[in-house]
Motif scaffolding. Structure first.
Motif, PDB file in Angstrom:
ATOM      1  N   VAL A  89       0.842  -1.199   0.000  1.00  0.00           N
ATOM      2  CA  VAL A  89       0.000   0.000   0.000  1.00  0.00           C
ATOM      3  C   VAL A  89       0.875   1.246   0.000  1.00  0.00           C
ATOM      4  N   GLU A  90       0.480   2.214  -0.822  1.00  0.00           N
ATOM      5  CA  GLU A  90       1.106   3.538  -0.820  1.00  0.00           C
ATOM      6  C   GLU A  90       0.092   4.543  -0.293  1.00  0.00           C
ATOM      7  N   ILE A  91       0.564   5.529   0.432  1.00  0.00           N
ATOM      8  CA  ILE A  91      -0.288   6.629   0.862  1.00  0.00           C
ATOM      9  C   ILE A  91       0.295   7.912   0.277  1.00  0.00           C
ATOM     10  N   ASP A  92      -0.560   8.637  -0.441  1.00  0.00           N
ATOM     11  CA  ASP A  92      -0.139   9.864  -1.125  1.00  0.00           C
ATOM     12  C   ASP A  92       1.146   9.649  -1.926  1.00  0.00           C
ATOM     13  N   GLY A  93       1.204   8.514  -2.642  1.00  0.00           N
ATOM     14  CA  GLY A  93       2.316   8.234  -3.535  1.00  0.00           C
ATOM     15  C   GLY A  93       3.588   7.757  -2.851  1.00  0.00           C
ATOM     16  N   ARG A  94       3.495   7.406  -1.593  1.00  0.00           N
ATOM     17  CA  ARG A  94       4.689   7.024  -0.828  1.00  0.00           C
ATOM     18  C   ARG A  94       4.454   5.713  -0.085  1.00  0.00           C
ATOM     19  N   LYS A  95       5.421   4.804  -0.199  1.00  0.00           N
ATOM     20  CA  LYS A  95       5.374   3.571   0.603  1.00  0.00           C
ATOM     21  C   LYS A  95       5.931   3.909   1.977  1.00  0.00           C
ATOM     22  N   LEU A  96       5.134   3.677   2.995  1.00  0.00           N
ATOM     23  CA  LEU A  96       5.577   3.963   4.357  1.00  0.00           C
ATOM     24  C   LEU A  96       6.335   2.772   4.920  1.00  0.00           C
ATOM     25  N   PRO A  97       7.444   3.016   5.609  1.00  0.00           N
ATOM     26  CA  PRO A  97       8.119   1.917   6.301  1.00  0.00           C
ATOM     27  C   PRO A  97       7.224   1.382   7.423  1.00  0.00           C
ATOM     28  N   TYR A  98       7.494   0.164   7.843  1.00  0.00           N
ATOM     29  CA  TYR A  98       6.702  -0.492   8.883  1.00  0.00           C
ATOM     30  C   TYR A  98       6.526   0.403  10.112  1.00  0.00           C
ATOM     31  N   ASP A  99       7.591   1.005  10.592  1.00  0.00           N
ATOM     32  CA  ASP A  99       7.512   1.844  11.803  1.00  0.00           C
ATOM     33  C   ASP A  99       6.560   3.019  11.626  1.00  0.00           C
ATOM     34  N   GLU A 100       6.502   3.584  10.438  1.00  0.00           N
ATOM     35  CA  GLU A 100       5.577   4.702  10.189  1.00  0.00           C
ATOM     36  C   GLU A 100       4.131   4.225  10.147  1.00  0.00           C
ATOM     37  N   TRP A 101       3.919   2.989   9.701  1.00  0.00           N
ATOM     38  CA  TRP A 101       2.560   2.450   9.701  1.00  0.00           C
ATOM     39  C   TRP A 101       1.995   2.369  11.109  1.00  0.00           C
ATOM     40  N   LEU A 102       2.848   2.170  12.081  1.00  0.00           N
ATOM     41  CA  LEU A 102       2.386   2.094  13.470  1.00  0.00           C
ATOM     42  C   LEU A 102       1.850   3.434  13.968  1.00  0.00           C
ATOM     43  N   GLU A 103       2.155   4.508  13.248  1.00  0.00           N
ATOM     44  CA  GLU A 103       1.699   5.849  13.626  1.00  0.00           C
ATOM     45  C   GLU A 103       0.553   6.365  12.747  1.00  0.00           C
ATOM     46  N   VAL A 104       0.065   5.557  11.824  1.00  0.00           N
ATOM     47  CA  VAL A 104      -1.054   5.950  10.959  1.00  0.00           C
ATOM     48  C   VAL A 104      -2.324   6.035  11.800  1.00  0.00           C
ATOM     49  N   ASP A 105      -3.157   7.049  11.517  1.00  0.00           N
ATOM     50  CA  ASP A 105      -4.432   7.182  12.227  1.00  0.00           C
ATOM     51  C   ASP A 105      -5.241   5.895  12.084  1.00  0.00           C
ATOM     52  N   LEU A 106      -5.853   5.481  13.173  1.00  0.00           N
ATOM     53  CA  LEU A 106      -6.587   4.215  13.184  1.00  0.00           C
ATOM     54  C   LEU A 106      -7.728   4.202  12.170  1.00  0.00           C
ATOM     55  N   GLN A 107      -8.421   5.326  11.988  1.00  0.00           N
ATOM     56  CA  GLN A 107      -9.512   5.364  11.009  1.00  0.00           C
ATOM     57  C   GLN A 107      -8.984   5.083   9.602  1.00  0.00           C
ATOM     58  N   ASP A 108      -7.846   5.666   9.258  1.00  0.00           N
ATOM     59  CA  ASP A 108      -7.246   5.407   7.947  1.00  0.00           C
ATOM     60  C   ASP A 108      -6.837   3.943   7.831  1.00  0.00           C
ATOM     61  N   PHE A 109      -6.209   3.430   8.879  1.00  0.00           N
ATOM     62  CA  PHE A 109      -5.739   2.045   8.858  1.00  0.00           C
ATOM     63  C   PHE A 109      -6.906   1.071   8.695  1.00  0.00           C
TER      64      PHE A 109
END
Length: 91
Positions: free
Chosen positions: A48-68
């Protein structure tokens, strides 16, 4: 990059692109985690990319829960998850 499956707008207004995963994505996701409960996040970080960017695993842990949760609802059907689990996530 694999085939684009779907583009979705997230509750935050960001755009997510979901790509068809490969076995290599699953294998790499397994290597990234020690706990099986973390596997879904690791796999999502690979496909999954968000706004054209692949987030590293550690950044996924900080994604807003509603988005996740929106992403989970879109990704799980492609991973063969049953409708019963999806309905529980929707409740």
């Amino acid at each position: 990059m694999s085939e684009l499956i779907k583009e979705v707008e997230l509750p935050s207004g960001k755009k997510a692109k979901i790509y068809m995963g490969k076995v290599r994505d699953f294998v790499q996701a397994q290597k990234m985690t020690r706990d099986p409960d973390e596997l879904t996040v690791a796999l999502i970080s690979r496909i999954v990319e968000i706004d054209g960017r692949k987030l590293p695993y550690d950044e996924w842990l900080e994604v807003d829960l509603q988005d996740f949760m929106k992403i989970i609802k879109e990704v799980l059907p492609f991973l063969g998850t049953s409708q019963q689990i999806l309905q529980k996530l929707s409740s």
